[in-house]
Design a protein around this motif. Structure first.
Motif, PDB file in Angstrom:
ATOM      1  N   TRP A   1     -29.918 -20.341 -39.224  1.00 21.90           N
ATOM      2  CA  TRP A   1     -29.714 -21.659 -38.620  1.00 21.90           C
ATOM      3  C   TRP A   1     -30.947 -22.549 -38.794  1.00 21.90           C
ATOM      4  O   TRP A   1     -30.842 -23.775 -38.804  1.00 21.90           O
ATOM      5  CB  TRP A   1     -29.392 -21.513 -37.136  1.00 21.90           C
TER       6      TRP A   1
ATOM      7  N   ARG B   1     -27.209 -22.408 -42.913  1.00 23.23           N
ATOM      8  CA  ARG B   1     -26.063 -21.992 -42.089  1.00 23.23           C
ATOM      9  C   ARG B   1     -25.581 -23.136 -41.215  1.00 23.23           C
ATOM     10  O   ARG B   1     -24.367 -23.288 -41.000  1.00 23.23           O
ATOM     11  CB  ARG B   1     -26.454 -20.789 -41.221  1.00 23.23           C
TER      12      ARG B   1
ATOM     13  N   GLU C   1     -23.437 -25.226 -43.406  1.00 24.94           N
ATOM     14  CA  GLU C   1     -22.139 -24.601 -43.652  1.00 24.94           C
ATOM     15  C   GLU C   1     -21.188 -24.816 -42.477  1.00 24.94           C
ATOM     16  O   GLU C   1     -20.015 -25.173 -42.659  1.00 24.94           O
ATOM     17  CB  GLU C   1     -22.319 -23.105 -43.908  1.00 24.94           C
TER      18      GLU C   1
END
Length: 277
Positions: free
Chosen positions: A58, A71, A74
């Protein structure tokens, strides 16, 4: 009392993580000391949370600086791209950028701001409010005013009126209502000539609510001296209508220019190319 503390602990940890992640709004990189100060967390807590977020992808760390990780991108992309309007808009946005040379934004109304969900084009290179994922106050934005104009005034979100960046910006509710009247007189198209940012003209039209309630607007922006407003208005109006038809699978009947429900956008005769400069 022990039970109460244990019940509060997960919430407190979530609050700490949220305050830390919000530091990175804007896409900047920060050192541990900066993250700790901006998040209002002890340095040791910030370091521990950042370490775990780096492990999860993250947050990424480069040297002594931290930034949002892949992430997060995403997850965010999955939220945006599941929307039917977003999917329908992409090919039209690319076509509009190719034909005009101007930057195209797809934006949504979020509380009192507009959030830029997609951007095609590299100008303006500077200006935090124009980047992908950025927010602008709805009252200062052509996209925001186009979206507000399709709502009843009673359904407007709570709006703020921060000082505008230019003398021509919206300062009061009376200013906003005059601008909304102009949008409605222009059949749902908003024009902002250097009101939001100096040197920038933006033209926007609401697309209409998506299947899950996300109301979106399409906009063009470019140098104020290089945007032929009348042709940009026609181009945005036509493209926004085309996106609405594509998103909701409505068949357009030739010779019968009907208006999409909620969109309040009459069909233009043709998509007019807007030349740069």
């Amino acid at each position: 009392m022990t039970t109460a503390r244990s019940n509060d602990a997960p919430t407190a940890m979530i609050d700490r993580v949220a305050s830390l992640l919000q530091v990175f709004d804007g896409g900047h990189r920060f050192t541990l000391a900066e993250v700790s100060r901006r998040a209002g967390l002890p340095r040791s807590s910030a370091h521990r949370i950042l370490g775990r977020l780096v492990d999860l992808g993250w947050i990424e760390r480069r040297g002594f600086e931290y930034a949002l990780g892949i992430r997060m991108f995403e997850l965010g992309s999955q939220v945006v791209r599941r929307d039917g309007v977003h999917q329908a808009a992409l090919p039209h946005m690319h076509a509009l950028h190719r034909s005009t040379g101007l930057t195209v934004h797809l934006s949504a109304l979020q509380s009192g701001d507009v959030l830029h969900l997609e951007r095609i084009g590299g100008w303006p290179e500077k200006g935090e409010g124009w980047r992908l994922g950025a927010r602008q106050p709805a009252v200062h934005s052509a996209a925001g005013r186009a979206l507000l104009a399709q709502l009843d005034d009673a359904d407007w979100p709570a709006l703020s009126y921060p000082p505008p960046a230019t003398p021509g910006g919206v300062r009061t509710e009376a200013d906003l209502r005059r601008e909304i009247d102009r949008v409605r007189d222009r059949d749902g198209v908003a024009v902002d000539a250097e009101g939001c940012s100096a040197g920038v003209t933006a033209v926007a039209a609401a697309i209409g609510p998506s299947e899950d309630g996300l109301s979106a607007a399409l906009s063009l922006c470019g140098p104020a001296t290089a945007v032929p407003v009348d042709r940009a208005v026609a181009a945005v109006r036509r493209a926004a209508t085309d996106i609405w038809y594509a998103a909701f699978g409505v068949t357009r009947l030739r010779g019968r220019p009907t208006r999409p429900v909620h969109a309040a956008l009459p069909l233009a005769d043709a998509l007019t190319a807007v030349a740069r400069g």
